[in-house]
Enzyme design. Structure first.
Site, short mmCIF file in Angstrom:
data_model
loop_
_atom_site.label_atom_id
_atom_site.label_comp_id
_atom_site.label_asym_id
_atom_site.label_seq_id
_atom_site.Cartn_x
_atom_site.Cartn_y
_atom_site.Cartn_z
N GLY A 321 0.74 -1.15 -0.03
CA GLY A 321 0.02 0.01 0.09
C GLY A 321 0.86 1.15 -0.07
O GLY A 321 1.96 1.27 -0.53
N GLU A 322 0.18 2.29 0.82
CA GLU A 322 0.95 3.67 0.78
C GLU A 322 1.07 4.54 -0.64
O GLU A 322 1.42 5.49 -0.50
CB GLU A 322 2.41 3.34 1.08
CG GLU A 322 2.72 2.88 2.49
CD GLU A 322 4.18 2.79 2.98
OE1 GLU A 322 4.45 2.05 4.06
OE2 GLU A 322 5.11 3.06 2.34
N GLY A 323 1.04 3.85 -1.66
CA GLY A 323 0.90 4.38 -3.05
C GLY A 323 2.46 3.86 -3.55
O GLY A 323 2.74 4.56 -4.82
#
Length: 357
Positions: A321-323
């Site tokens: 995740g997180e980008g």
């Protein structure tokens, strides 16, 4: 059916333009290469050209926005990590130490972190130029436990959507990369996929941050309770309020605004795709502006991408995740634009085309 009291879904026009598409295809087909030989990079170039309305598109001032929030469901043991990790990782993003911080730095992406509803107060700070920027847009300190009732009220959900629109209005550039942080949020993505697409929780509930088999079974049972407790929340807005998170709702608003402004939207993994799914159910033309960075290691993600008829660029087994996946895919978007803008045509280069005598 409860319609949002304070949120009006922005109009998102169909940007399909047959003439522009034909011109873009003509430009690509006359570059010094065999027809179609750059494969999916050509389809990516076509998509970016369509979004930006140009045969020579340029991506400027790309903004990575990480939406953070906490989830009442975490009290039911749906994650391998405690809720405290959400605020600790927000601090890590801002300090420059997280994966997305490193990748944003590498690729020249401006990093924005939005506190949409983190359980702990995040101290405000002024961002120096080139440093991560914090946006305090906390609706409440985490959602309610969706296994016993709605995660958020209609008013709170409307506020989160409006916050996301407002954040995007305040950002420069023409590309938005989506990221998120919220312990428990793969549960939200699974719930939204199950409710909005009719996919069984058996098929779309995974390990998230690293649950064992018993943990996944427990998680699935809690998610079944959440679907049952919110059985009437079937319309997109209602499902988002009942089953969603503040970070997913804020991101959904951001996606709607970015689409209305014709920004290129780079979608990351399972949770960011869930926000795009909700936005697309509210305004289908949103999908014309989206580039899907990758197919993640979370089992529900491939199913969700299939529902959206999305073609992810990478498949690297990412599940952070997180980008992080959106950042990794970014150079492919830059390359697609560079090919359109800089690569010579057969005619200009004096290279013979196939079959030319």
């Amino acid at each position: 059916m409860h319609h949002p009291t304070h949120f009006t879904v922005p109009a998102i026009a169909d940007i399909g333009d047959a003439a522009l598409t034909a011109r873009l295809q003509h430009v690509l087909d006359h570059k010094t290469k065999p027809l179609g030989s750059l494969g999916r990079l050509e389809r990516l170039a076509l998509r970016i050209g369509q979004v930006l309305g140009s045969e020579a598109p340029q991506l400027v001032q790309p903004q990575m926005v990480v939406f953070a929030g906490d989830h009442g469901l975490v009290a039911r043991g749906v994650s391998a990590y405690p809720s405290d990790v959400t605020w600790q990782m927000v601090e890590n993003f801002l300090a420059g130490g997280a994966a997305v911080s490193v990748l944003a730095r590498q690729h020249g992406l401006a990093l924005n972190v939005v506190d949409c509803g983190v359980a702990r107060d995040i101290a405000p700070r002024e961002a120096a130029p080139g440093q991560p920027r914090l946006w305090l847009r906390k609706v409440a300190p985490g959602t309610q436990d969706a296994s016993i009732g709605p995660a958020m009220s209609a008013a709170h959900c409307a506020q989160a959507l409006a916050n996301g629109m407002e954040v995007v209005r305040g950002l420069p550039g023409n590309a938005l990369l989506l990221g998120e942080m919220g312990i428990g949020n793969t549960s939200v993505a699974s719930l939204l996929l199950a409710r909005l697409c009719g996919v069984s929780l058996q098929d779309c509930t995974g390990a998230g941050t690293g649950l064992d088999a018993a943990g996944i079974t427990r998680k699935r049972a809690v998610l079944e309770q959440a679907l049952a407790a919110n059985a009437h929340a079937t319309a997109p807005f209602d499902a988002l309020a009942a089953l969603g998170g503040f970070e997913v709702a804020t991101m959904t608003g951001a996606v709607l605004q970015a689409a209305a402004e014709r920004r290129v939207i780079v979608v990351d993994g399972f949770i960011t795709t869930a926000a795009v799914l909700v936005a697309a159910r509210l305004q289908p033309a949103v999908l014309q502006r989206c580039v899907f960075a990758h197919s993640s290691g979370e089992p529900g993600h491939a199913l969700m991408l299939a529902q959206l008829q999305a073609e992810p660029l990478l498949d690297m087994g990412l599940r952070l995740g997180e980008g992080s996946g959106a950042a990794l895919a970014w150079p492919l978007l830059q390359s697609a634009c560079a090919v359109l803008r800089e690569m010579a045509s057969f005619e200009a280069a004096g290279v013979s085309e196939r079959g030319a005598a």
